[in-house]
Design an enzyme around this catalytic site. Structure first.
Site, PDB file in Angstrom:
ATOM      1  N   ASP A  39      -3.632   4.114  10.471  1.00  0.00           N
ATOM      2  CA  ASP A  39      -3.973   3.997  11.896  1.00  0.00           C
ATOM      3  C   ASP A  39      -3.871   2.547  12.378  1.00  0.00           C
ATOM      4  O   ASP A  39      -3.421   2.281  13.494  1.00  0.00           O
ATOM      5  CB  ASP A  39      -5.393   4.535  12.140  1.00  0.00           C
ATOM      6  CG  ASP A  39      -5.468   6.054  11.976  1.00  0.00           C
ATOM      7  OD1 ASP A  39      -4.408   6.709  11.982  1.00  0.00           O
ATOM      8  OD2 ASP A  39      -6.585   6.569  11.824  1.00  0.00           O
ATOM      9  N   HIS A  96      -2.051   5.820  -1.195  1.00  0.00           N
ATOM     10  CA  HIS A  96      -2.074   7.264  -1.393  1.00  0.00           C
ATOM     11  C   HIS A  96      -3.249   7.933  -0.694  1.00  0.00           C
ATOM     12  O   HIS A  96      -3.359   9.155  -0.700  1.00  0.00           O
ATOM     13  CB  HIS A  96      -2.112   7.554  -2.902  1.00  0.00           C
ATOM     14  CG  HIS A  96      -1.200   6.652  -3.677  1.00  0.00           C
ATOM     15  ND1 HIS A  96       0.171   6.689  -3.522  1.00  0.00           N
ATOM     16  CD2 HIS A  96      -1.449   5.638  -4.561  1.00  0.00           C
ATOM     17  CE1 HIS A  96       0.723   5.759  -4.304  1.00  0.00           C
ATOM     18  NE2 HIS A  96      -0.243   5.109  -4.933  1.00  0.00           N
ATOM     19  N   TYR A 143       3.768  -4.154 -14.003  1.00  0.00           N
ATOM     20  CA  TYR A 143       3.813  -4.903 -12.741  1.00  0.00           C
ATOM     21  C   TYR A 143       4.425  -6.295 -12.890  1.00  0.00           C
ATOM     22  O   TYR A 143       4.591  -6.997 -11.891  1.00  0.00           O
ATOM     23  CB  TYR A 143       2.404  -5.009 -12.147  1.00  0.00           C
ATOM     24  CG  TYR A 143       1.818  -3.669 -11.742  1.00  0.00           C
ATOM     25  CD1 TYR A 143       2.436  -2.895 -10.766  1.00  0.00           C
ATOM     26  CD2 TYR A 143       0.652  -3.170 -12.335  1.00  0.00           C
ATOM     27  CE1 TYR A 143       1.912  -1.664 -10.390  1.00  0.00           C
ATOM     28  CE2 TYR A 143       0.111  -1.945 -11.964  1.00  0.00           C
ATOM     29  CZ  TYR A 143       0.754  -1.194 -10.992  1.00  0.00           C
ATOM     30  OH  TYR A 143       0.238   0.023 -10.604  1.00  0.00           O
ATOM     31  N   ASN A 158       1.965  -3.893   0.846  1.00  0.00           N
ATOM     32  CA  ASN A 158       1.768  -3.160  -0.394  1.00  0.00           C
ATOM     33  C   ASN A 158       0.296  -2.745  -0.404  1.00  0.00           C
ATOM     34  O   ASN A 158      -0.559  -3.524  -0.812  1.00  0.00           O
ATOM     35  CB  ASN A 158       2.091  -4.029  -1.611  1.00  0.00           C
ATOM     36  CG  ASN A 158       1.950  -3.233  -2.909  1.00  0.00           C
ATOM     37  OD1 ASN A 158       1.428  -2.115  -2.914  1.00  0.00           O
ATOM     38  ND2 ASN A 158       2.406  -3.820  -4.008  1.00  0.00           N
ATOM     39  N   SER A 161       6.050  -1.240  -8.688  1.00  0.00           N
ATOM     40  CA  SER A 161       6.538  -0.139  -9.511  1.00  0.00           C
ATOM     41  C   SER A 161       7.191   0.897  -8.603  1.00  0.00           C
ATOM     42  O   SER A 161       7.216   0.728  -7.374  1.00  0.00           O
ATOM     43  CB  SER A 161       5.358   0.493 -10.267  1.00  0.00           C
ATOM     44  OG  SER A 161       4.470   1.117  -9.343  1.00  0.00           O
ATOM     45  N   HIS A 179       6.284  -1.677  -3.018  1.00  0.00           N
ATOM     46  CA  HIS A 179       5.584  -1.454  -4.285  1.00  0.00           C
ATOM     47  C   HIS A 179       6.340  -2.164  -5.402  1.00  0.00           C
ATOM     48  O   HIS A 179       7.575  -2.170  -5.412  1.00  0.00           O
ATOM     49  CB  HIS A 179       5.501   0.033  -4.616  1.00  0.00           C
ATOM     50  CG  HIS A 179       4.771   0.807  -3.577  1.00  0.00           C
ATOM     51  ND1 HIS A 179       3.402   0.784  -3.450  1.00  0.00           N
ATOM     52  CD2 HIS A 179       5.238   1.594  -2.576  1.00  0.00           C
ATOM     53  CE1 HIS A 179       3.050   1.533  -2.417  1.00  0.00           C
ATOM     54  NE2 HIS A 179       4.144   2.030  -1.862  1.00  0.00           N
ATOM     55  N   ARG A 187       0.505   9.659  -7.090  1.00  0.00           N
ATOM     56  CA  ARG A 187       1.112   8.459  -6.474  1.00  0.00           C
ATOM     57  C   ARG A 187       2.353   8.797  -5.656  1.00  0.00           C
ATOM     58  O   ARG A 187       2.971   7.936  -5.055  1.00  0.00           O
ATOM     59  CB  ARG A 187       1.510   7.446  -7.560  1.00  0.00           C
ATOM     60  CG  ARG A 187       0.314   6.854  -8.269  1.00  0.00           C
ATOM     61  CD  ARG A 187       0.747   5.741  -9.213  1.00  0.00           C
ATOM     62  NE  ARG A 187      -0.233   5.568 -10.250  1.00  0.00           N
ATOM     63  CZ  ARG A 187      -1.315   4.791 -10.145  1.00  0.00           C
ATOM     64  NH1 ARG A 187      -1.523   4.092  -9.056  1.00  0.00           N
ATOM     65  NH2 ARG A 187      -2.176   4.695 -11.140  1.00  0.00           N
TER      66      ARG A 187
HETATM   67  C1  DQA Z   1       1.455  -0.175  -6.425  1.00  0.00           C
HETATM   68  C2  DQA Z   1       1.533   1.305  -6.817  1.00  0.00           C
HETATM   69  C3  DQA Z   1       0.200   1.990  -6.590  1.00  0.00           C
HETATM   70  O1  DQA Z   1       0.294   3.359  -6.948  1.00  0.00           O
HETATM   71  C4  DQA Z   1      -0.870   1.337  -7.430  1.00  0.00           C
HETATM   72  O2  DQA Z   1      -2.127   1.931  -7.178  1.00  0.00           O
HETATM   73  C5  DQA Z   1      -0.933  -0.136  -7.219  1.00  0.00           C
HETATM   74  C6  DQA Z   1       0.317  -0.896  -7.125  1.00  0.00           C
HETATM   75  C7  DQA Z   1       2.747  -0.956  -6.783  1.00  0.00           C
HETATM   76  O3  DQA Z   1       2.925  -2.036  -6.245  1.00  0.00           O
HETATM   77  O4  DQA Z   1       3.528  -0.501  -7.626  1.00  0.00           O
HETATM   78  O5  DQA Z   1      -2.008  -0.739  -7.222  1.00  0.00           O
HETATM   79  O6  DQA Z   1       1.293  -0.259  -5.017  1.00  0.00           O
END
Ligand code: DQA
Length: 164
Positions: free
Chosen positions: A99, A92, A35, A86, A114, A112, A123
């Site tokens: 909603d 997920h 990250y 984010n 990642s 995101h 994911r």
């Molecule tokens: C995330 C990706 C998600 O799958 C993960 O649970 C996160 C960070 C990302 O910013 O890459 O907490 O949202």
């Protein structure tokens, strides 16, 4: 930049809300190889500087609690012009966040750090992917800037015809 591109229909400056979900408050310390080393505060400062250059306002919200995110989205609906979200792990799973985004009636960008599509199978699905105007993933903290330019492009009506 024309005055029109800086202002919402009501005549005030465009205002973008950034919403960050669980565990993003520990960015910089959380799996930095995945990250990045920047903290959320550092990323938000970059976004604020870029927003100032663009002549728009930004506000930031982070919570580790799904209900607080829902309430933030509900409150935002008549105050902001666009949302960058984010939802982190809630991406997920969370029907309530989906909603609340629909309730807000605001164009949204899913963001995101990642690239979830290149990670574990669970994911790969997002509860909001079909209700956002676009998605940014895989560019670390820089994605927060890309999402700003994306939502502004959308709000200013310069979208590529035929894409959405
Ligand atoms: C995330 C990706 C998600 O799958 C993960 O649970 C996160 C960070 C990302 O910013 O890459 O907490 O949202």
């Amino acid at each position: 930049m024309s005055e029109r591109g800086r202002r919402s229909r009501g005549g005030r400056r465009l205002r973008i809300l950034y919403v960050n979900g669980p565990n993003l408050n520990v960015l910089g310390r959380r799996e930095p190889e995945r990250y990045g080393k920047r903290t959320l505060e550092e990323i938000q400062r970059l976004v604020s500087d870029a927003a100032e250059n663009e002549g728009v306002d930004v506000e930031f919200f982070q919570s580790n609690h799904e209900g607080e995110i829902v309430e933030c989205l509900q409150r935002s609906s008549d105050r902001v012009d666009g949302i960058v979200i984010n939802p982190a792990g809630l991406t997920h799973t969370s029907v309530p966040i989906r909603d609340a985004l629909i309730y807000s009636e605001r164009p949204s960008v899913e963001l995101h750090l990642s690239n979830p599509a290149a990670r574990e199978p669970f994911r790969r699905s997002s509860r909001i992917e079909d209700i956002v105007v676009g998605r940014v993933a895989g560019f670390g903290g820089y994605g927060y800037l890309l999402a700003l330019y994306g939502i502004l492009e959308h709000l200013r009506g310069k979208r590529f015809r035929g894409v959405r």
